[in-house]
Structure formats: C-alpha cells, structure tokens
Design a protein around this motif. Structure first.
Motif, PDB file in Angstrom:
ATOM      1  N   ASP A  54      21.312 -35.661 -11.229  1.00  0.00           N
ATOM      2  CA  ASP A  54      22.347 -34.665 -10.980  1.00  0.00           C
ATOM      3  C   ASP A  54      21.863 -33.282 -11.406  1.00  0.00           C
ATOM      4  O   ASP A  54      22.060 -32.303 -10.692  1.00  0.00           O
ATOM      5  N   ARG A  55      21.219 -33.209 -12.559  1.00  0.00           N
ATOM      6  CA  ARG A  55      20.705 -31.924 -13.054  1.00  0.00           C
ATOM      7  C   ARG A  55      19.688 -31.338 -12.077  1.00  0.00           C
ATOM      8  O   ARG A  55      19.713 -30.147 -11.764  1.00  0.00           O
ATOM      9  N   GLN A  56      18.788 -32.184 -11.552  1.00  0.00           N
ATOM     10  CA  GLN A  56      17.786 -31.716 -10.596  1.00  0.00           C
ATOM     11  C   GLN A  56      18.426 -31.275  -9.289  1.00  0.00           C
ATOM     12  O   GLN A  56      18.023 -30.267  -8.702  1.00  0.00           O
ATOM     13  N   ALA A  57      19.425 -32.009  -8.819  1.00  0.00           N
ATOM     14  CA  ALA A  57      20.109 -31.642  -7.581  1.00  0.00           C
ATOM     15  C   ALA A  57      20.841 -30.314  -7.738  1.00  0.00           C
ATOM     16  O   ALA A  57      20.822 -29.475  -6.835  1.00  0.00           O
ATOM     17  N   ARG A  58      21.475 -30.100  -8.875  1.00  0.00           N
ATOM     18  CA  ARG A  58      22.158 -28.820  -9.107  1.00  0.00           C
ATOM     19  C   ARG A  58      21.149 -27.677  -9.193  1.00  0.00           C
ATOM     20  O   ARG A  58      21.416 -26.576  -8.728  1.00  0.00           O
ATOM     21  N   ARG A  59      19.997 -27.933  -9.793  1.00  0.00           N
ATOM     22  CA  ARG A  59      18.965 -26.918  -9.905  1.00  0.00           C
ATOM     23  C   ARG A  59      18.434 -26.532  -8.519  1.00  0.00           C
ATOM     24  O   ARG A  59      18.118 -25.376  -8.263  1.00  0.00           O
ATOM     25  N   ASN A  60      18.353 -27.525  -7.608  1.00  0.00           N
ATOM     26  CA  ASN A  60      17.834 -27.278  -6.253  1.00  0.00           C
ATOM     27  C   ASN A  60      18.938 -26.961  -5.248  1.00  0.00           C
ATOM     28  O   ASN A  60      18.673 -26.920  -4.050  1.00  0.00           O
ATOM     29  N   ASN A  61      20.170 -26.775  -5.729  1.00  0.00           N
ATOM     30  CA  ASN A  61      21.342 -26.490  -4.873  1.00  0.00           C
ATOM     31  C   ASN A  61      21.562 -27.554  -3.814  1.00  0.00           C
ATOM     32  O   ASN A  61      21.911 -27.265  -2.674  1.00  0.00           O
ATOM     33  N   LYS A  62      21.303 -28.821  -4.158  1.00  0.00           N
ATOM     34  CA  LYS A  62      21.522 -29.928  -3.229  1.00  0.00           C
ATOM     35  C   LYS A  62      22.566 -30.895  -3.760  1.00  0.00           C
ATOM     36  O   LYS A  62      22.679 -32.020  -3.300  1.00  0.00           O
ATOM     37  N   ALA A  63      23.345 -30.471  -4.748  1.00  0.00           N
ATOM     38  CA  ALA A  63      24.373 -31.337  -5.314  1.00  0.00           C
ATOM     39  C   ALA A  63      25.517 -31.465  -4.322  1.00  0.00           C
ATOM     40  O   ALA A  63      25.860 -30.528  -3.621  1.00  0.00           O
ATOM     41  N   MET A  64      26.129 -32.625  -4.272  1.00  0.00           N
ATOM     42  CA  MET A  64      27.251 -32.833  -3.349  1.00  0.00           C
ATOM     43  C   MET A  64      28.522 -32.491  -4.029  1.00  0.00           C
ATOM     44  O   MET A  64      29.031 -32.870  -4.897  1.00  0.00           O
TER      45      MET A  64
END
Length: 64
Positions: A54-64
């Motif tokens: 989740d942290r990586q997805a938020r960092r890459n702006n790919k969080a759902m």
C-alpha cells in the motif's frame, strides 16, 4: 458431555505443547517471526506485506 470437554482440553493442550517444543527444549528458545518482511523466501520473490504494498502504491500514485 464431560468426556467431550475433557477430550477437547487434551487436544488443545497437546497442540499448544507441540507448537512450543522449540521454545521449551532450546536454550533461550523463542518463536520465530511470522511477519512477511522477515521471511527470506518471500523477500527473494519480491513479496511484501500488504502495508508495504500500500505504501509503495501510494508513493507511485497507483493506490485504489
């Protein structure tokens, strides 16, 4: 009814005993970590825990 209760308690006691053999027998024994980030095989395959994903997805702006 009492026989079932006693049998259940015996089964639970045996399960706890078997799970703690390493802790009881080994000097300074302790339970190994159950966290994904502490597992070498998972790290080698690039598998992270859900919090890290989740942290990586938020960092890459790919969080759902």
């Amino acid at each position: 009814m009492i026989a079932t209760l006693v049998a259940s308690l015996v089964i639970v006691a045996l399960a706890v005993l078997m799970l703690s053999v390493k802790v009881i027998v080994k000097k300074n024994g302790k339970f190994s970590s159950q966290h994904v980030h502490d597992n070498k095989a998972f790290r080698e395959q690039g598998i992270d825990c859900v919090v890290e994903q989740d942290r990586q997805a938020r960092r890459n702006n790919k969080a759902m």
